[in-house]
Design an enzyme around this catalytic site. Structure first.
Site, PDB file in Angstrom:
ATOM      1  CB  THR A 134      -0.838  -0.043   1.299  1.00 36.01           C
ATOM      2  OG1 THR A 134      -1.826   1.193   1.121  1.00 36.01           O
ATOM      3  CG2 THR A 134       0.029   0.063   2.431  1.00 36.01           C
ATOM      4  NE  ARG A 135       0.307   5.931  -4.412  1.00 37.05           N
ATOM      5  CZ  ARG A 135      -0.950   5.849  -5.136  1.00 37.05           C
ATOM      6  NH1 ARG A 135      -1.509   5.025  -5.597  1.00 37.05           N
ATOM      7  NH2 ARG A 135      -1.524   7.344  -5.155  1.00 37.05           N
ATOM      8  CG  HIS A 166      -9.234   4.543   5.062  1.00 38.97           C
ATOM      9  ND1 HIS A 166      -8.973   5.538   6.091  1.00 38.97           N
ATOM     10  CD2 HIS A 166      -8.701   5.310   3.958  1.00 38.97           C
ATOM     11  CE1 HIS A 166      -8.414   6.640   5.415  1.00 38.97           C
ATOM     12  NE2 HIS A 166      -8.250   6.247   4.206  1.00 38.97           N
ATOM     13  CG  HIS A 209      -7.424  -0.264   2.568  1.00 36.95           C
ATOM     14  ND1 HIS A 209      -7.582   1.234   2.942  1.00 36.95           N
ATOM     15  CD2 HIS A 209      -7.197  -0.105   1.234  1.00 36.95           C
ATOM     16  CE1 HIS A 209      -7.617   1.950   1.951  1.00 36.95           C
ATOM     17  NE2 HIS A 209      -7.243   1.100   0.772  1.00 36.95           N
ATOM     18  NE  ARG A 235     -12.089  -0.123 -10.018  1.00 31.68           N
ATOM     19  CZ  ARG A 235     -11.866   1.095 -10.302  1.00 31.68           C
ATOM     20  NH1 ARG A 235     -10.892   1.599  -9.723  1.00 31.68           N
ATOM     21  NH2 ARG A 235     -12.463   1.669 -11.237  1.00 31.68           N
TER      22      ARG A 235
END
Ligand code: PPS
Length: 684
Positions: free
Chosen positions: A308-309, A313, A316, A402
């Site tokens: 992740t970058r 939340h 996730h 996605r």
């Protein structure tokens, strides 16, 4: 290669590079005494390898200049091959010693690991032992040095610690061509992203094939040495089209390639001396071998990594829980803290957010580690790259959601890649990669069931309320101080985000006027400054073109290089003002679009950048000619004059374009105020 051959190689290389150097300098460069140098020179002349060119008539000491004969040049080329072959076998031996295995490249069918035991063995690193590193560091002090860019430091760290295994250094031309064309290095190994050392033409000119160079961080610390085996000028348009899908500067990596990366690439094996130093979140940083050791210690045989970058939340969390369940694996939250997309939430804030969310995961099954990767936002190719890196970090599974590593819209306003292209490419290669994909569709919140579900799995879409907050909407709510609902994120995360992103009306920002000389930039900027000071609240600083040239850039002229430097200085000062909550008003000509874009990126890391094109036509500026400069420029008395004998890139998408020909100064300044108000930067 024997000692004598090595001395001859050094001599031929030195003569080729510095034919008129003093004998003392040549002896030092070759590493022999003056006496031995003379003997070597005599022998090489007798063998027809070196010729005496001429005496330099301007040199009082009547120094001799030498040159290589064609036989000498051929001998040099032969010795380079021998030298490189020796170096490479030393590297192979070093890897074998470090890993207890042979590092000779494996054939495609032995490259497939069984996924369950991927983390049982250590991964080869490129570091030498502590004692060797000390010795090498002392020797490397005299080598040609390249100061690494922030992105190159990230690449080097992952090369050295095994995150980019099986790469053993920056890629040479054959590997690069293979990677660009079909995602494979010259020996057929799958590798989708070029890892190259870009340097300036000037630096490249001073470097010879076969030479060792020192790689330094931005404070000058030597992190590694590299033996240069390849030097070439890449076709950047081709690289952009093949690796990133389009030669379009709207793609952050294409923009980097064309506007930041050096013109020449160097390749060659790297010898690691030390890791780049990190002062932040040390306890959360692990090398591939440290993570592998942790997984072994914990008995985690199946590990699914989440890349992740962005802050995490609730969606996730649900996605990662589901992925761990589906893969029957432990979970590694593996956020990127190297370089991400310009404009992303800074990694300090993100890591504080991750720490807050970690409590919500069962500690026995989940861990978090920070990855110092420089992302390229290459979508499908990037997903495959991320998977290979995670395999090196000991993971058996990798989540691809996605639009994985999507760069956003292209210059025609369309997505660069399809939303599930990354999953398709990963699926195609996962057997060979030795890491399995856990694919996910878009997660949305179903209000009636009070839970997150994959969008495409909701059968009763017509009877339920589906809620979702996009990244853009979240940023808007943060900017405007609006509510962020509990179903969307965790209160701890929202608190942390609000701390770093207060409402826009409390943040610093930069107003950047650009336009021809005499377009009215300074006058409007002055009027705007007074109006903002009348409103009060934040300190206002005016960085007018003339003021800056007097106080910051007095030594600069108007060449492209100097103008760029001037604008980068203005951008730097404005970014500091913005970061510290002030308002910076800049009013230079700033004729180059790429430089304006670079300044925008620097400033947007801290607050808004409002570009205002003062669109007064050249004819009108020339008619006004307040300073009499256009007349002088037309007469050729002022060179490189913007609009007359120097280009001006008209801004394509400025936040505001002002017409000063039919509107007065007060009204122009008022239009700017209205724009600032509509952007939430000043209170209504
Ligand atoms: S730049 O290109 O952004 O670095 O230029 P800037 O710092 O704004 O400086 C522009 C002012 O310098 C005067 N001047 C010139 N302008 C353009 N080209 C040439 N060759 C040149 N020589 C001197 C000119 O007065 C500009 O002032 P403004 O306020 O724009 O009229």
């Amino acid at each position: 290669m024997t000692d004598a051959q090595e001395v001859l190689f050094r001599l031929l290389r030195q003569i080729d590079m510095a034919p008129a150097a003093s004998q003392r300098a040549t002896a030092a460069a070759v590493g022999v005494s003056l006496g031995r140098l003379n003997a070597q020179l005599r022998a090489a002349i007798a063998d027809g390898l070196i010729r005496i060119d001429a005496r330099d008539s301007t040199d009082r000491r009547q120094r001799v200049a030498y040159g290589l004969t064609s036989k000498g040049a051929a001998e040099k080329a032969r010795l380079i091959d021998l030298f490189l072959a020796r170096k490479l076998s030393e590297y192979h031996a070093l890897h074998a010693e470090l890993t207890g295995s042979s590092s000779v490249s494996r054939s495609a069918n032995t490259r497939i690991h069984t996924m369950q035991n991927a983390n049982l063995t250590p991964i080869p690193e490129l570091f030498v032992s502590y004692d060797s590193a000390q010795k090498l560091k002392a020797e490397a002090g005299t080598l040609n040095s390249h100061d690494l860019s922030p992105r190159q430091i990230c690449d080097l760290e992952l090369l050295m610690n095994g995150g980019f295994a099986p790469l053993k250094g920056f890629q040479g031309e054959d590997d690069y061509n293979g990677v660009v064309e079909n995602m494979r290095t010259a020996d057929g190994t799958l590798w989708p992203i070029p890892i190259t050392l870009d340097v300036s033409e000037k630096f490249a000119e001073a470097v010879e094939i076969g030479q060792d160079i020192a790689l330094r961080d931005q404070e000058g610390v030597i992190l590694a040495t590299m033996t240069v085996t390849d030097k070439w000028v890449p076709d950047k348009a081709r690289e952009a089209a093949m690796v990133f899908g389009a030669d379009d500067d709207a793609h952050p990596a294409v923009n980097y390639l064309h506007n930041q990366a050096g013109a020449v690439y160097l390749g060659g094996p790297v010898t690691g001396i030390q890791q780049p130093v990190h002062y932040d979140f040390k306890a959360r940083r692990d090398t591939p071998n440290e993570l592998r050791a942790y997984f072994r210690k914990m008995g985690w045989r199946r590990v699914v990594a989440f890349q992740t970058r962005n802050p995490l939340h609730r969606a996730h969390q649900e996605l990662t829980f589901r992925a761990a369940r589906e893969a029957q694996a432990n979970l590694l939250i593996h956020p990127v803290v190297g370089m991400t997309k310009p404009g992303d939430v800074d990694h300090f804030t993100r890591v504080r957010c991750y720490e807050a969310v970690l409590d919500k995961y069962p500690s026995a099954t989940t861990t978090m580690s920070l990855l110092p990767l420089a992302m390229r936002m290459a979508g499908p190719r990037e997903a495959v790259w991320h998977g290979l890196i995670r395999k090196n970090y000991g993971c058996t599974h990798f989540i691809v959601g996605r639009d994985h590593a999507g760069p956003g819209k292209n210059s025609a306003g369309e997505d660069f890649y399809g939303p599930y292209d990354a999953q398709d490419l990963f699926r195609e290669h996962q057997d060979e990669m030795g890491i399995e994909m856990v694919d996910f569709k878009h997660m949305v919140y179903v209000q009636e069931r009070a839970q997150y579900e994959p969008n495409d799995e909701i059968a009763d879409k017509d009877n339920v309320t589906i809620l979702n907050i996009s990244g853009t909407e979240l940023r808007r709510r943060l900017r405007e101080g609006l509510e962020i609902p509990e179903w969307f994120s965790f209160p701890e995360v929202v608190k942390e985000l609000r701390r770093t992103s207060p409402p826009r009306s409390d943040q610093g920002f930069t107003v950047f006027f650009t336009g021809f000389s005499g377009s009215g930039k300074s006058t409007i900027a002055n009027a705007l400054m007074v109006k903002l000071m009348e409103m009060g609240g934040r300190p206002v600083t005016l960085l007018d073109g003339d003021i800056v040239r007097k106080n910051l850039s007095s030594e600069l002229g108007f060449s492209k290089e100097h103008r760029d430097l001037n604008i980068r200085r203005i951008g730097y000062v404005a970014s500091e003002i913005t970061k510290n909550g002030g308002i910076a008003i800049c009013a230079p000509i700033a004729p180059y679009g790429t430089t304006r874009r670079a300044v925008r990126e620097d400033i947007e890391a801290f607050g808004a950048f409002v570009e205002i094109h003062v669109a007064t036509s050249l004819e009108e500026c020339e008619r006004r000619d307040r300073k009499g400069l256009y007349k002088l420029a037309r007469e050729g008395k002022i060179k490189e004059f913007t609009g007359i004998s120097d280009p001006y890139d008209v801004p394509k998408n400025p936040e505001l374009r002002l017409d000063t020909e039919s509107v007065d100064v007060d009204n122009c300044a008022h239009q700017v105020l209205l724009k600032l108000e509509s952007m939430g930067l000043i209170a209504a």
